[in-house]
Design an enzyme around this catalytic site. Structure first.
Site, mmCIF file in Angstrom:
data_model
loop_
_atom_site.group_PDB
_atom_site.id
_atom_site.type_symbol
_atom_site.label_atom_id
_atom_site.label_comp_id
_atom_site.label_asym_id
_atom_site.label_seq_id
_atom_site.Cartn_x
_atom_site.Cartn_y
_atom_site.Cartn_z
ATOM 1 N N ASP A 82 6.739 -39.418 23.369
ATOM 2 C CA ASP A 82 8.113 -39.221 23.829
ATOM 3 C C ASP A 82 9.114 -39.686 22.778
ATOM 4 O OD1 ASP A 82 10.447 -39.367 25.865
ATOM 5 O OD2 ASP A 82 8.763 -38.746 27.124
ATOM 6 N N HIS A 116 14.528 -42.376 27.323
ATOM 7 C CA HIS A 116 13.724 -41.395 28.045
ATOM 8 C C HIS A 116 12.257 -41.815 28.124
ATOM 9 C CE1 HIS A 116 11.619 -37.496 28.646
ATOM 10 N NE2 HIS A 116 12.717 -37.126 29.288
ATOM 11 N N SER A 354 10.420 -34.020 33.344
ATOM 12 C CA SER A 354 10.093 -35.212 32.560
ATOM 13 C C SER A 354 9.677 -36.367 33.449
ATOM 14 C CB SER A 354 11.302 -35.648 31.723
ATOM 15 O OG SER A 354 11.500 -34.799 30.627
#
Length: 600
Positions: A82, A116, A354
């Site tokens: 990621d 994230h 996600s």
């Protein structure tokens, strides 16, 4: 090891937990942390997740049995590929094991400047029972992380996806058995067979080897987010960013309710080695943004945006000056340094596929920890067998259009829930269903034998050369006979189609058992085709899971438009431009097609 697992399973059954796993009502989760009661994806009581509205009780991943039995991912390592992971975060650090890498500077700290990847890691394996934040789906699992999205070279891909620098087999107990990929791309034109690209072909070989041969032959699973482009998407043209949107009957953002960007058009998403996951919200319905398609294997909670409706409650970068949770007013009540989280270490606005992907990654780690001796493919099979038919009344998306003769006709463009010949439910929005942790764990405890070895057929080709009539339900049709008697795990389709308006086309495949799969829905927001259509374009379907591959397969290509729909692109410095303004002047042609079967 299998013998001991069976003893444990019998003990659970005799103690009453066998029926509990299937029938007991929700009981409070054990070892609650301060934010766990707002993590609706774990146990949905109708809470708000700090948003302005509530979810629907019962619409969750069903973890009660696994929670009470302490089956929570112990001994299973998950790789987070990621933006990086803040591995020093106090709610992650106890589960971090050696193996993380900063792909820019080579250190062992995969710096996350975005947040994230850290939020993704929290959904998978945030620690439980430490008196802070919430917990992950698999709070005893191990974590490693990579900042791959900051350094996307082939070398970085190999390292983050499991190929060690010394080419050592992944057999150590701290090596990952689950790889989470909460990223993707949005191609504006149909993808050609990526196997023509040497780099992608190498990636597929690596993923195949690790999926089947790592961990002393038990293998690993790659989880992939489907995408967030249901209504519109972003792309680049000659290096310039553009926003792409539909227009129908003079209305922008009107796509007749159909997915504007199908999940089945990205080369990564049509790889058999990636388990593609779509997103569900706190009401147990399709998340408004989630890409969908026949290639979706499972669905899982992804939420909405955390303002009007719940998103995910998970970890954030520490500090009120970075990450998703920063100082200032916000519609989500968790944000801005509140009493429950004065240091802004958590967020209530993480969403997207996600989020759905790491929820499935955590579920996989949980099931693997229930019976570590099972092969990864068997774990995947148990998830398929136990998936829940979420949003059972969803009728799909019909498309009404005016045909070439001026008549209004209706096409079943995205079918509702269907039951295939093997008894599996399937919906393009939800795949085989919503992940169901307790049922999969319960099956794993009683499963002593893994699936037979995977068999993959070569491409079987069929010449067609059939005209595709404009705006007609008749379509172009071609039949192929397969002799392989395999139980299907997935089917890949490759097509060559000549057509100047590829957004008009629906592509559907029907199995020998009569199961119809819309592998590409119409009105997909392509800007153009490769060589005026589809050239060696590969798609994937899980609609035929468990069926027999032997017999006659039928491909049908339908033109659903005589020029009323368009695709527009926008850049604030350049302006708004329309594509596909004119209808195709001549009928298209289905030139040829091929099938590849994965099964046993």
């Amino acid at each position: 090891m299998k013998y001991k697992k069976n003893i444990i399973a019998v003990a659970l059954l005799s103690s009453g937990f066998g029926s509990y796993a299937n029938t007991a009502p929700n009981l409070p989760l054990v070892l609650k942390d301060p934010l766990t009661n707002q993590q609706w994806h774990l146990q949905n009581t109708g809470q708000s997740g700090f948003s302005l509205s509530n979810g629907k009780a019962g619409e969750d991943m069903n973890i009660d049995f696994a929670d009470r039995m302490g089956i929570k991912g112990r001994g299973i390592t998950v790789s987070v590929i990621d933006t990086g992971v803040e591995i020093s975060h106090p709610d992650l650090q106890p589960n971090v094991v050696p193996g993380s890498r900063n792909l820019i500077d080579g250190t062992d700290f995969p710096t996350d400047t975005h947040g994230h990847g850290t939020a993704v890691a929290g959904l998978i394996a945030a620690v439980e029972g430490n008196g802070m934040g919430g917990r992950g789906v698999a709070p005893y699992a191990n974590l490693i992380g990579f900042n791959f999205l900051d350094e996307q070279s082939m070398a970085s891909w190999m390292l983050s996806h499991g190929l060690s620098e010394d080419f050592r087999a992944l057999d150590r107990f701290t090596d990952p058995r689950v790889f989470n990929q909460s990223y993707g791309n949005s191609p504006a034109t149909p993808q050609r067979d990526a196997m023509d690209d040497p780099g992608f072909a190498l990636q597929q070989e690596i993923m195949q080897d690790i999926s089947l041969q790592s961990h002393w032959g038990r293998g690993a699973i790659y989880v992939k987010a489907a995408g967030n482009e249901y209504e519109s998407y972003d792309t680049y043209i000659s290096g310039i960013p553009f926003y792409v949107l539909p227009r129908e009957n003079g209305q922008y953002f009107n796509n007749n309710g159909l997915p504007f960007h199908n999940a089945n058009i990205s080369s990564e998403n049509v790889s058999f080695w990636n388990m593609v996951v779509s997103a569900v919200n706190a009401k147990g319905e399709h998340s408004s943004y989630s890409s969908v398609g026949a290639n979706v294997f499972l669905s899982a909670p992804g939420g909405e945006y955390g303002t009007n409706e719940p998103a995910m409650v998970t970890v954030d970068l520490v500090g009120c000056d970075k990450g998703f949770n920063v100082s200032g007013t916000h519609a989500n009540a968790l944000h801005g340094g509140v009493d429950l989280d004065p240091n802004c270490q958590y967020t209530g606005v993480m969403n997207g596929t996600s989020s759905a992907a790491p929820n499935v990654a955590g579920a996989i780690a949980t099931v693997m920890s229930a019976n570590p001796g099972l092969s990864a493919r068997t774990v995947k099979h148990l998830l398929a067998q136990t998936a829940r038919q979420v949003d059972a009344s969803h009728a799909g998306v019909p498309l009404s259009f005016e045909n070439a003769a001026g008549e209004m006709v209706s096409y079943d463009a995205v079918p509702g829930w269907q039951t295939n010949a093997a008894g599996y439910h399937f919906h393009n929005f939800y795949g085989l269903g919503m992940v169901n942790v307790d049922e999969a764990v319960y099956k794993a405890l009683f499963t002593g034998v893994s699936l037979p070895a995977l068999q993959v057929t070569p491409w079987r080709a069929q010449t067609a050369q059939v005209s595709i009539p404009d705006a007609s339900l008749d379509g172009a049709q071609s039949v192929m006979t397969l002799n392989e008697e395999l139980t299907i795990e997935a089917v890949q389709l490759k097509v060559n189609i000549e057509h100047s308006r590829v957004r008009d086309l629906a592509i559907e495949l029907t199995s020998p058992s009569g199961t119809r799969s819309v592998v590409l829905s119409p009105r997909t927001g392509f800007l153009a085709g490769s060589k005026g259509g589809f050239t060696d374009a590969v798609m994937l379907s899980h609609h035929f899971y468990g069926e027999n591959a032997q017999g006659n397969w039928t491909l049908k290509v339908i033109d659903t438009d005589k020029g009323s729909s368009q695709t527009y692109i926008y850049n604030p410095s350049i302006g708004l431009f329309g594509y596909n303004k004119n209808n195709n002047s001549v009928p298209g042609v289905l030139k040829d097609w091929s099938l590849k079967i994965y099964g046993h």
